[in-house]
Design a protein around this motif. Sequence first.
Motif, PDB file in Angstrom:
ATOM      1  N   LYS A   2       1.247  -1.001  -0.107  1.00  0.00           N
ATOM      2  CA  LYS A   2       0.086  -0.409  -0.130  1.00  0.00           C
ATOM      3  C   LYS A   2       1.350   1.257  -0.169  1.00  0.00           C
ATOM      4  O   LYS A   2       1.720   1.978   1.163  1.00  0.00           O
ATOM      5  CB  LYS A   2      -1.027   0.187   1.166  1.00  0.00           C
ATOM      6  N   THR A   3       0.348   2.159  -0.491  1.00  0.00           N
ATOM      7  CA  THR A   3       1.284   3.487  -0.978  1.00  0.00           C
ATOM      8  C   THR A   3       1.299   4.040   0.155  1.00  0.00           C
ATOM      9  O   THR A   3       2.447   4.356   0.514  1.00  0.00           O
ATOM     10  CB  THR A   3       0.131   4.431  -1.636  1.00  0.00           C
ATOM     11  N   THR A   4       0.494   4.081   1.000  1.00  0.00           N
ATOM     12  CA  THR A   4       0.607   4.552   2.454  1.00  0.00           C
ATOM     13  C   THR A   4       1.603   4.051   3.648  1.00  0.00           C
ATOM     14  O   THR A   4       2.506   5.029   4.397  1.00  0.00           O
ATOM     15  CB  THR A   4      -0.838   5.110   3.582  1.00  0.00           C
ATOM     16  N   TYR A   5       2.014   2.995   3.536  1.00  0.00           N
ATOM     17  CA  TYR A   5       2.785   2.385   3.969  1.00  0.00           C
ATOM     18  C   TYR A   5       4.534   2.915   3.207  1.00  0.00           C
ATOM     19  O   TYR A   5       5.701   2.504   4.326  1.00  0.00           O
ATOM     20  CB  TYR A   5       3.192   0.578   3.888  1.00  0.00           C
ATOM     21  N   MET A   6       4.745   3.343   2.891  1.00  0.00           N
ATOM     22  CA  MET A   6       5.417   3.785   1.909  1.00  0.00           C
ATOM     23  C   MET A   6       6.713   5.914   3.039  1.00  0.00           C
ATOM     24  O   MET A   6       7.250   6.216   2.481  1.00  0.00           O
ATOM     25  CB  MET A   6       5.840   4.842   0.809  1.00  0.00           C
ATOM     26  N   ASN A   7       5.082   5.806   3.869  1.00  0.00           N
ATOM     27  CA  ASN A   7       5.197   6.829   4.583  1.00  0.00           C
ATOM     28  C   ASN A   7       5.745   6.990   5.863  1.00  0.00           C
ATOM     29  O   ASN A   7       5.167   6.015   6.396  1.00  0.00           O
ATOM     30  CB  ASN A   7       3.916   7.671   4.519  1.00  0.00           C
ATOM     31  N   LEU A   8       6.837   7.267   6.693  1.00  0.00           N
ATOM     32  CA  LEU A   8       6.823   6.957   7.819  1.00  0.00           C
ATOM     33  C   LEU A   8       6.253   6.997   8.951  1.00  0.00           C
ATOM     34  O   LEU A   8       6.452   6.182   9.619  1.00  0.00           O
ATOM     35  CB  LEU A   8       8.922   7.742   8.211  1.00  0.00           C
ATOM     36  N   ASP A   9       5.511   8.041   8.485  1.00  0.00           N
ATOM     37  CA  ASP A   9       4.610   7.235   9.594  1.00  0.00           C
ATOM     38  C   ASP A   9       3.435   6.938   9.868  1.00  0.00           C
ATOM     39  O   ASP A   9       2.389   7.085  10.642  1.00  0.00           O
ATOM     40  CB  ASP A   9       3.502   9.693   9.523  1.00  0.00           C
ATOM     41  N   LYS A  10       3.526   6.133   8.696  1.00  0.00           N
ATOM     42  CA  LYS A  10       2.046   5.662   8.595  1.00  0.00           C
ATOM     43  C   LYS A  10       3.217   4.017   9.178  1.00  0.00           C
ATOM     44  O   LYS A  10       2.138   2.609   9.485  1.00  0.00           O
ATOM     45  CB  LYS A  10       1.824   5.211   7.077  1.00  0.00           C
ATOM     46  N   ILE A  11       4.115   4.269   9.035  1.00  0.00           N
ATOM     47  CA  ILE A  11       4.891   2.145   9.058  1.00  0.00           C
ATOM     48  C   ILE A  11       5.236   2.489  11.044  1.00  0.00           C
ATOM     49  O   ILE A  11       4.912   1.799  11.101  1.00  0.00           O
ATOM     50  CB  ILE A  11       6.342   2.857   8.291  1.00  0.00           C
ATOM     51  N   LEU A  12       5.783   3.500  11.378  1.00  0.00           N
ATOM     52  CA  LEU A  12       6.085   3.614  13.357  1.00  0.00           C
ATOM     53  C   LEU A  12       5.172   4.203  13.809  1.00  0.00           C
ATOM     54  O   LEU A  12       4.493   5.119  13.057  1.00  0.00           O
ATOM     55  CB  LEU A  12       7.378   4.959  12.788  1.00  0.00           C
ATOM     56  N   ASP A  13       4.780   3.697  15.356  1.00  0.00           N
ATOM     57  CA  ASP A  13       4.679   4.441  16.284  1.00  0.00           C
ATOM     58  C   ASP A  13       4.812   5.741  16.665  1.00  0.00           C
ATOM     59  O   ASP A  13       5.835   5.735  17.344  1.00  0.00           O
ATOM     60  CB  ASP A  13       4.458   3.362  17.213  1.00  0.00           C
ATOM     61  N   LEU A  14       4.644   6.812  15.742  1.00  0.00           N
ATOM     62  CA  LEU A  14       4.977   7.761  16.664  1.00  0.00           C
ATOM     63  C   LEU A  14       5.436   8.016  17.872  1.00  0.00           C
ATOM     64  O   LEU A  14       6.614   8.941  18.353  1.00  0.00           O
ATOM     65  CB  LEU A  14       4.487   8.685  15.874  1.00  0.00           C
ATOM     66  N   TYR A  37      10.345  12.172   3.183  1.00  0.00           N
ATOM     67  CA  TYR A  37      11.731  11.650   2.126  1.00  0.00           C
ATOM     68  C   TYR A  37      11.755  12.727   1.798  1.00  0.00           C
ATOM     69  O   TYR A  37      12.458  13.597   1.061  1.00  0.00           O
ATOM     70  CB  TYR A  37      10.489  10.575   1.432  1.00  0.00           C
ATOM     71  N   LYS A  38      10.830  14.401   1.867  1.00  0.00           N
ATOM     72  CA  LYS A  38      10.368  15.328   1.632  1.00  0.00           C
ATOM     73  C   LYS A  38      11.245  16.637   2.350  1.00  0.00           C
ATOM     74  O   LYS A  38      11.508  18.000   2.576  1.00  0.00           O
ATOM     75  CB  LYS A  38       9.070  16.016   1.894  1.00  0.00           C
ATOM     76  N   GLY A  39      11.974  15.929   3.708  1.00  0.00           N
ATOM     77  CA  GLY A  39      12.284  16.269   4.650  1.00  0.00           C
ATOM     78  C   GLY A  39      11.644  16.930   5.586  1.00  0.00           C
ATOM     79  O   GLY A  39      12.044  17.890   6.358  1.00  0.00           O
ATOM     80  N   VAL A  40      10.572  16.713   6.126  1.00  0.00           N
ATOM     81  CA  VAL A  40       9.589  17.880   6.825  1.00  0.00           C
ATOM     82  C   VAL A  40       9.706  16.707   8.460  1.00  0.00           C
ATOM     83  O   VAL A  40       9.054  15.199   7.937  1.00  0.00           O
ATOM     84  CB  VAL A  40       8.539  17.482   6.072  1.00  0.00           C
ATOM     85  N   PRO A  41      10.015  17.371   9.472  1.00  0.00           N
ATOM     86  CA  PRO A  41       9.723  16.388  10.266  1.00  0.00           C
ATOM     87  C   PRO A  41       8.935  15.627  10.866  1.00  0.00           C
ATOM     88  O   PRO A  41       7.591  16.562  10.529  1.00  0.00           O
ATOM     89  CB  PRO A  41      10.345  17.429  11.583  1.00  0.00           C
ATOM     90  N   ILE A  42       8.499  14.593  11.247  1.00  0.00           N
ATOM     91  CA  ILE A  42       8.001  14.477  11.381  1.00  0.00           C
ATOM     92  C   ILE A  42       7.808  13.950  13.374  1.00  0.00           C
ATOM     93  O   ILE A  42       6.919  12.854  13.836  1.00  0.00           O
ATOM     94  CB  ILE A  42       7.482  12.627  10.938  1.00  0.00           C
ATOM     95  N   SER A  43       8.944  14.497  14.159  1.00  0.00           N
ATOM     96  CA  SER A  43       8.917  13.678  15.205  1.00  0.00           C
ATOM     97  C   SER A  43       9.408  15.755  16.054  1.00  0.00           C
ATOM     98  O   SER A  43       9.783  16.005  14.796  1.00  0.00           O
ATOM     99  CB  SER A  43       9.921  12.960  15.877  1.00  0.00           C
ATOM    100  N   GLN A  44       9.097  15.367  16.862  1.00  0.00           N
ATOM    101  CA  GLN A  44      10.253  16.351  17.695  1.00  0.00           C
ATOM    102  C   GLN A  44      11.555  16.346  17.752  1.00  0.00           C
ATOM    103  O   GLN A  44      11.867  15.694  17.679  1.00  0.00           O
ATOM    104  CB  GLN A  44       9.401  16.529  19.196  1.00  0.00           C
ATOM    105  N   HIS A  45      12.240  17.514  18.122  1.00  0.00           N
ATOM    106  CA  HIS A  45      13.254  17.468  18.036  1.00  0.00           C
ATOM    107  C   HIS A  45      14.325  17.561  19.535  1.00  0.00           C
ATOM    108  O   HIS A  45      13.896  18.243  20.464  1.00  0.00           O
ATOM    109  CB  HIS A  45      13.731  19.213  17.489  1.00  0.00           C
ATOM    110  N   SER A  46      15.074  15.859  19.325  1.00  0.00           N
ATOM    111  CA  SER A  46      14.966  15.761  20.774  1.00  0.00           C
ATOM    112  C   SER A  46      16.391  16.318  21.172  1.00  0.00           C
ATOM    113  O   SER A  46      16.673  16.075  20.303  1.00  0.00           O
ATOM    114  CB  SER A  46      15.172  14.515  20.770  1.00  0.00           C
ATOM    115  N   SER A  47      16.231  17.570  22.154  1.00  0.00           N
ATOM    116  CA  SER A  47      18.127  17.737  22.549  1.00  0.00           C
ATOM    117  C   SER A  47      18.455  18.558  22.225  1.00  0.00           C
ATOM    118  O   SER A  47      20.033  18.577  21.664  1.00  0.00           O
ATOM    119  CB  SER A  47      18.894  16.671  23.498  1.00  0.00           C
ATOM    120  N   VAL A  48      17.574  19.480  21.035  1.00  0.00           N
ATOM    121  CA  VAL A  48      17.619  20.240  20.511  1.00  0.00           C
ATOM    122  C   VAL A  48      18.819  20.837  20.783  1.00  0.00           C
ATOM    123  O   VAL A  48      18.587  21.739  22.278  1.00  0.00           O
ATOM    124  CB  VAL A  48      16.926  21.297  19.582  1.00  0.00           C
TER     125      VAL A  48
END
Length: 230
Positions: A2-14, A37-48
């Motif tokens: 499925k195409t959605t599975y190529m998105n990390l936020d669909k693969i990982l339990d965020l 893959y677009k360079g857009v953050p899907i998580s918060q920035h840890s220990s920035v």
Amino acid sequence: MKTTYMNLDKILDLKKWRNLQDSLALVTKLAIVTVNYKGVPISQHSSVRPFCETMRKNPNTAKLCEKCDARGGLEAVRTNAPYIYLCHWNIVDIAIPIIIDDKYVGAIMAGEVKIKDGDKHPPLEQMLTVPSKRFEQNLNNNEEIQSLYDSIPTLSYTEINDAAQMLYRLCNYIVEEAMNKNLILEVYEKMAPVKEDLSTEDISYGYSLDNIQNIKKELANTVTNAYVKT
């Protein structure tokens, strides 16, 4: 697949991933953020780092940071391995690619550290060069910025490289396991109700041979356990 599975936020339990990412940042002493893959953050920035956070809030300097991230990510994809480089502030960053079925789906961006003075290491590419005068002016003309820059942690190259390799192996393991679970879900979705014209291609497209072999083992164990209980 499925195409959605190529998105990390669909693969990982965020939610779980974010907690793990925070722990990894503490252990490795690296700042970490996960991007798609677009360079857009899907998580918060840890220990920035406060310095990097300040630079990214400024529209002018943020553009330079984004260019460094983009170029570092491209090098990581090209080599399919962690890529350690210097940003325009001479700060060490790492791009760790996440590749599934030969497709780039995202990356872990880590770093925001300096290398210890006198530490011997391979030459690191600087993704973007800022004229030395401009570099010095940005720091010397602002005591607060200089203080934030000086507070950036220092690690040896060995520590940085070891952390990069660990993150690369761990991330790929987690993603591989997630893909296996997604494949199981697809199999059950296709089989309930069972379709007479169901073919292997219907459920295996896009998955690696390892994924399919792992699922065969899982399904075999499930059948065996059910038979024993019966």
